[in-house]
Design a protein around this motif. Structure first.
Motif, mmCIF file in Angstrom:
data_model
loop_
_atom_site.group_PDB
_atom_site.id
_atom_site.type_symbol
_atom_site.label_atom_id
_atom_site.label_comp_id
_atom_site.label_asym_id
_atom_site.label_seq_id
_atom_site.Cartn_x
_atom_site.Cartn_y
_atom_site.Cartn_z
ATOM 1 N N VAL A 1 0.823 -1.217 0.000
ATOM 2 C CA VAL A 1 0.000 0.000 0.000
ATOM 3 C C VAL A 1 0.857 1.268 0.000
ATOM 4 N N LYS A 2 2.162 1.113 0.091
ATOM 5 C CA LYS A 2 3.044 2.285 0.085
ATOM 6 C C LYS A 2 2.854 3.082 -1.197
ATOM 7 N N GLY A 3 2.726 4.392 -1.041
ATOM 8 C CA GLY A 3 2.519 5.260 -2.183
ATOM 9 C C GLY A 3 1.058 5.386 -2.595
ATOM 10 N N ARG A 4 0.195 4.542 -2.065
ATOM 11 C CA ARG A 4 -1.245 4.602 -2.378
ATOM 12 C C ARG A 4 -2.075 5.008 -1.172
ATOM 13 N N PHE A 5 -1.684 4.555 0.018
ATOM 14 C CA PHE A 5 -2.434 4.842 1.240
ATOM 15 C C PHE A 5 -1.658 5.839 2.098
ATOM 16 N N THR A 6 -2.406 6.688 2.798
ATOM 17 C CA THR A 6 -1.798 7.637 3.729
ATOM 18 C C THR A 6 -2.580 7.635 5.031
ATOM 19 N N SER A 61 -7.327 8.914 10.150
ATOM 20 C CA SER A 61 -7.848 8.677 8.810
ATOM 21 C C SER A 61 -6.904 7.794 8.022
ATOM 22 N N LEU A 62 -7.480 7.074 7.071
ATOM 23 C CA LEU A 62 -6.691 6.293 6.121
ATOM 24 C C LEU A 62 -7.184 6.664 4.728
#
Length: 124
Positions: free
Chosen positions: A64-69, A80-81
């Protein structure tokens, strides 16, 4: 003691975005590292992301790196996600959890408090 409630799940098409929220009760929310986990049908619960008490440090699973924060607002007792570029393999029930450990934590058994989860379904 902290109580957690997730929201924001739903059905989206691949490539789209969703933002999950985790609302916490209790005056000591800022004392907890918060994590997001997910569980797909027939699979074990897996780590997604975590954020330390002050929000200084975050850690993500590789997929999920680069897609989720992950982010948090301690004044509002929320985490928050933000999930972008969603893929069908992101489909799962997503849970937020709290631990009193001060570092980023990816092991589910180290989290003492859990929400009930919110369903995320990504269609292809």
């Amino acid at each position: 003691q902290v109580y957690l409630v997730e929201s924001g799940g739903g059905l989206v098409q691949a490539g789209n975005s969703l933002t999950l929220s985790c609302a916490a009760s209790g005056r000591t929310f800022s004392s907890y590292t918060i994590g997001w986990f997910r569980q797909a049908p027939g699979k074990d619960r897996e780590f997604v992301a975590t954020i330390t008490r002050s929000g200084t440090n975050t850690y993500y699973r590789d997929s999920v790196k680069g897609r989720f924060t992950i982010s948090r607002d301690n004044a509002k007792n929320t985490v928050s996600l933000q999930m972008n570029s969603l893929k069908p393999e992101d489909t799962a029930v997503y849970y937020c959890a709290a631990t009193s450990m001060v570092t980023t934590v990816s092991t589910p058994s180290l989290y003492a408090y859990w929400g009930q989860g919110t369903q995320v379904t990504v269609s292809s």
